[in-house]
Design a protein around this motif. Structure first.
Motif, short mmCIF file in Angstrom:
data_model
loop_
_atom_site.label_atom_id
_atom_site.label_comp_id
_atom_site.label_asym_id
_atom_site.label_seq_id
_atom_site.Cartn_x
_atom_site.Cartn_y
_atom_site.Cartn_z
N TYR A 29 7.20 -7.32 2.65
CA TYR A 29 5.58 -7.21 2.24
C TYR A 29 4.43 -5.57 1.63
N TRP A 30 4.19 -4.63 2.77
CA TRP A 30 3.93 -3.85 3.04
C TRP A 30 4.39 -2.96 1.75
N THR A 45 -1.79 1.03 -10.67
CA THR A 45 -1.59 1.62 -9.78
C THR A 45 -2.99 2.05 -8.60
N SER A 46 -3.65 2.64 -8.91
CA SER A 46 -4.65 2.97 -7.81
C SER A 46 -5.69 1.77 -8.13
N GLN A 51 -6.78 -2.74 -3.62
CA GLN A 51 -6.82 -3.85 -3.47
C GLN A 51 -5.52 -4.36 -1.77
N ALA A 52 -4.83 -4.03 -1.62
CA ALA A 52 -3.74 -3.55 -1.03
C ALA A 52 -4.08 -3.48 0.33
N MET A 55 -6.80 -5.21 1.78
CA MET A 55 -5.84 -6.64 2.55
C MET A 55 -5.50 -6.74 3.69
N SER A 56 -5.36 -4.95 4.12
CA SER A 56 -5.00 -4.41 5.39
C SER A 56 -6.36 -4.70 6.86
N LEU A 57 -7.12 -4.22 5.51
CA LEU A 57 -8.75 -4.12 6.37
C LEU A 57 -8.73 -5.89 7.00
N THR A 58 -8.67 -7.00 5.91
CA THR A 58 -8.34 -7.86 6.11
C THR A 58 -8.22 -8.34 7.28
#
Length: 198
Positions: A29-30, A45-46, A51-52, A55-58
């Motif tokens: 996943y990571w 890419t940026s 967006q990734a 996702m982590s923050l959420t």
């Protein structure tokens, strides 16, 4: 450490099996969230990396909110049931993410992921602490942490060929593969017996 591993309770070997699939899936996943969003959302890419990060923050916010709530749930229903159900939720999240192209709606599965992350970070340690000899708790907690590193090494060595030859080098397939591994981890978690050392 080696002596402790030789006489390690069977329960910890079962935890190790769960961890193998759980952490293998997490590393996928990571690694593939950013490539996934380049495919599903057409991001650069940026933009995909941004967006990734959202996702982590959420999921980390969700983890903070639900971590304490898991305590009464594990008391009422048992650690293995809550743990397994949380892993199922994480699998559902990973099965869902590749099919959502909206940058806001794709954050919704992170609720399930955050609950799963909270369970992964707390419940196994609590379960192991009840099973292992109390005078060797520190040693066995260290061994439990080793069970995180080992799947990382296995994933590093094996997933490249799997991704290239079996998953057609497609990040969507990689995410679905990780979802399957979480489902397997959930099944194995239901085999954990908290009441004995077996």
């Amino acid at each position: 450490i080696m002596r402790s591993i030789k006489v390690m309770p069977k329960f910890m070997w079962k935890i190790g099996a769960v961890y193998l699939f759980q952490w293998y899936a997490l590393f996928i996943y990571w690694q593939f969230t950013t490539p996934l969003f380049k495919l599903t959302m057409g991001y650069s890419t940026s933009e995909a990396a941004s967006q990734a990060a959202k996702m982590s923050l959420t999921y980390n916010i969700v983890t903070m909110l639900v971590a304490l709530a898991l305590v009464p749930l594990t008391i009422s229903f048992g650690g293995k049931k809550v743990y397994a159900l949380s892993l199922v939720g994480t699998a559902i999240a990973l099965f869902t993410i590749p099919y959502i192209s909206d940058p806001l709606f794709v954050l919704a599965p992170m609720v399930l992921f955050g609950i799963g992350w909270a369970a992964m970070m707390g419940i196994p340690y609590t379960m192991v602490s009840k099973i292992v000899p109390q005078d060797k708790r520190g040693v066995y907690m260290g061994i439990l942490n080793m069970m995180i590193v080992i799947p990382m090494g296995i994933q590093t060595l094996t997933f490249g060929p799997i991704y290239k030859y079996l998953l057609d080098g497609n990040a969507i397939n990689a995410m679905l593969f990780a979802g399957v591994f979480f489902a397997i981890a959930a099944f194995l978690a239901m085999r954990l017996n908290e009441k004995t050392k077996g």
